[in-house]
Enzyme design. Structure first.
Site, PDB file in Angstrom:
ATOM      1  N   ALA A   1       0.801  -1.226   0.000  1.00 20.21           N
ATOM      2  CA  ALA A   1       0.000   0.000   0.000  1.00 20.21           C
ATOM      3  C   ALA A   1       0.833   1.274   0.000  1.00 20.21           C
ATOM      4  O   ALA A   1       0.348   2.335  -0.386  1.00 20.21           O
ATOM      5  CB  ALA A   1      -0.941   0.006   1.207  1.00 20.21           C
TER       6      ALA A   1
ATOM      7  N   ARG B   1      11.223   7.197  -0.804  1.00 17.50           N
ATOM      8  CA  ARG B   1      12.670   7.212  -1.044  1.00 17.50           C
ATOM      9  C   ARG B   1      13.028   6.864  -2.492  1.00 17.50           C
ATOM     10  O   ARG B   1      14.168   7.063  -2.916  1.00 17.50           O
ATOM     11  CB  ARG B   1      13.369   6.257  -0.071  1.00 17.50           C
TER      12      ARG B   1
ATOM     13  N   ASP C   1       7.761  -5.388  -1.656  1.00 15.23           N
ATOM     14  CA  ASP C   1       9.027  -4.779  -2.086  1.00 15.23           C
ATOM     15  C   ASP C   1      10.227  -5.676  -1.797  1.00 15.23           C
ATOM     16  O   ASP C   1      11.346  -5.202  -1.643  1.00 15.23           O
ATOM     17  CB  ASP C   1       9.219  -3.413  -1.432  1.00 15.23           C
TER      18      ASP C   1
ATOM     19  N   ASN D   1      14.138   0.084  -1.505  1.00 17.25           N
ATOM     20  CA  ASN D   1      13.648   1.374  -1.028  1.00 17.25           C
ATOM     21  C   ASN D   1      14.107   2.556  -1.873  1.00 17.25           C
ATOM     22  O   ASN D   1      13.566   3.645  -1.742  1.00 17.25           O
ATOM     23  CB  ASN D   1      14.089   1.600   0.422  1.00 17.25           C
TER      24      ASN D   1
ATOM     25  N   SER E   1      18.520  -1.244 -57.616  1.00 19.14           N
ATOM     26  CA  SER E   1      18.882  -0.241 -56.613  1.00 19.14           C
ATOM     27  C   SER E   1      18.137   1.073 -56.841  1.00 19.14           C
ATOM     28  O   SER E   1      17.758   1.420 -57.965  1.00 19.14           O
ATOM     29  CB  SER E   1      20.396   0.014 -56.677  1.00 19.14           C
TER      30      SER E   1
ATOM     31  N   ALA F   1      16.989  -0.216 -61.977  1.00 15.36           N
ATOM     32  CA  ALA F   1      17.549   0.710 -60.997  1.00 15.36           C
ATOM     33  C   ALA F   1      17.100   2.134 -61.282  1.00 15.36           C
ATOM     34  O   ALA F   1      17.000   2.568 -62.432  1.00 15.36           O
ATOM     35  CB  ALA F   1      19.071   0.624 -61.032  1.00 15.36           C
TER      36      ALA F   1
END
Length: 460
Positions: free
Chosen positions: A11, A16, A106, A231, A409, A427
């Site tokens: 919760a 930090r 955590d 943390n 090309s 090309a």
């Protein structure tokens, strides 16, 4: 076996972290932080879990909404301590629950093996409460575990409430408990906040159990690193390093070669077949599946993709949400944007970008090309510098190139356009109308040579 439910405390905001995102939803090796302890609990034998949520609860709920496991939620609107959090969870426990496993959202390094071993010890002992502990040479910040002469736990004293003598104790509370449900339901209702933090401590239920003559035991974790909480960003990065190390080790044991495992970043949920070789600097994320006998070159980035057996992804290439069949070659320095499906033995070479294309077996685009919103047949050669002009400023349009086409090309294919099978595009051609099968398409401005022009203009 008694029905086992978990309560996961999640919760708090986690100030930090210095983040606008709630702590337990920070990404960690391919999943939010909270996903790791929840997954470990289910793997350890938990039948259902109650997540105690508060800050940004919609984000936590949203992540678990599509899960297959039985997860429910309890809201702790005001964070008044761990005891208060468990009190909020009690009405949401599954019917028939006899034992409650309590852990924090955590602590992503906790393993299913450790949780499962603790549950077995608890059930075999007949204890009302078992608390997980660890030993540290410097236990600053942790609650100290007080024991009687028989080794049973008599109390846990938080750092701020501990005496100098109690602070010298090296066995600390890991914040994980197995508790008899009936006892726990009564005990959390009797908690008070008479302490330095003015919070309802879950640890105070031990005093109640001892006062009632109930057995309280400890289970000491073999690797103290498992109980490490996250943390701040430094601890987040360290946890990610450890989790990725576990992932890499498991893959290597299953037959994957990593040239330098410390420099390979693979997320949870990735599957890699045996005899595949991973070079340094590779990042693989999402639910990616890589087949057997592949080679992933240095610095490649692969996300949420499927790669068939025997494929080679060369250095610096990026693949996003792609499906590559067997023996495909990519790169170096190629970029496959989402929605590409490449059939067997396709080659996408250096500095080629693709987006939302299907490319048939054995076709190739070897270098310096953009292919987007296109269907390309088998045996097609795409020349250097070819571009599918798929966007008119308002809508995307489709290009179709049928089997055995040779594209020279520096060709532009202005979509929507279709090139028939076995055709050749000369090309430098700009294709604006459909090309019939077996045809030559050529579109060039006539070349003019002005002899002697340079001499007449002089050196200037």
């Amino acid at each position: 076996m008694a029905k086992l439910s978990a309560v996961v405390l999640a919760a708090g905001m986690g100030t930090r972290m210095k983040s606008a995102l709630v702590k337990v939803m920070h990404p960690l090796a391919g999943a939010p932080m909270i996903a790791w302890p929840v997954a470990a609990a289910f793997e350890a034998g938990v039948d259902a879990a109650v997540l105690v949520v508060g800050h940004q609860q919609e984000k936590v709920r949203g992540y678990f909404a599509q899960g297959e496991k039985e997860v429910s939620f309890a809201v702790q609107a005001e964070q008044l301590g761990t005891g208060h959090a468990v009190r909020c969870a009690m009405p949401h426990l599954s019917a028939g629950t006899d034992t409650v496993l309590i852990l924090c959202g955590d602590t992503p390094l906790l393993t299913a093996a450790t949780l499962g071993a603790m549950v077995k010890v608890h059930e075999a002992s007949g204890a009302t409460l078992t608390v997980m502990t660890a030993r540290f040479a410097n236990p600053f910040g942790y609650g100290r575990v007080l024991k009687g002469d028989d080794g049973s736990v008599t109390a846990i004293v938080e750092e701020k409430d501990a005496s100098d003598e109690e602070r010298r104790i090296q066995e600390v509370n890991a914040g994980v408990y197995c508790v008899d449900r009936a006892f726990l339901a009564e005990a959390v209702e009797k908690l008070d906040a008479n302490n330095a933090q003015a919070e309802y401590y879950l640890t105070d239920v031990i005093k109640q159990a001892v006062g009632q003559g109930r057995k309280c035991l400890s289970y000491t974790v073999a690797d103290p690193a498992e109980i490490s909480g996250v943390n701040d960003r430094v601890q987040l990065a360290e946890s990610a390093r450890i989790l990725r190390g576990r992932i890499n080790r498991e893959l290597m044991v299953s037959g994957v070669t990593m040239i330098d495992p410390a420099a390979v970043y693979i997320d949870r949920g990735v599957t890699i077949g045996r005899d595949t070789v991973i070079h340094p600097g590779v990042t693989i994320t999402g639910q990616t599946v890589i087949g057997e006998g592949c080679e992933i070159g240095q610095g490649a980035v692969i996300s949420a993709s499927r790669i068939g057996d025997g494929s080679v992804i060369k250095a610096g290439s990026v693949i996003e949400e792609g499906h590559l069949h067997e023996e495909v070659q990519i790169g170096p320095m190629a970029h496959l944007r989402p929605g590409c499906e490449l059939m067997a033995k396709v080659k996408i070479g250096n500095f080629v970008e693709t987006k939302k294309i299907v490319m048939g077996k054995g076709s190739k685009a070897s270098h310096l090309t953009y292919l987007g919103d296109a269907t390309i047949g088998t045996g097609v050669n795409i020349g250097c510098g070819t571009i599918t002009c798929n966007y008119d400023g308002v809508k995307k349009h489709h290009t179709t190139i049928e089997d055995d086409v040779f594209v020279g090309s520096d060709v532009q294919l202005v979509a929507p356009v279709k090139v028939g099978r076995n055709s050749l595009i000369a090309a430098g051609t700009t294709v604006t109308i459909d090309v019939p099968p077996d045809s030559l398409a050529i579109s060039r401005t006539p070349q003019v040579n002005k002899e002697g022009w340079k001499l007449r203009k002089g050196k200037g």
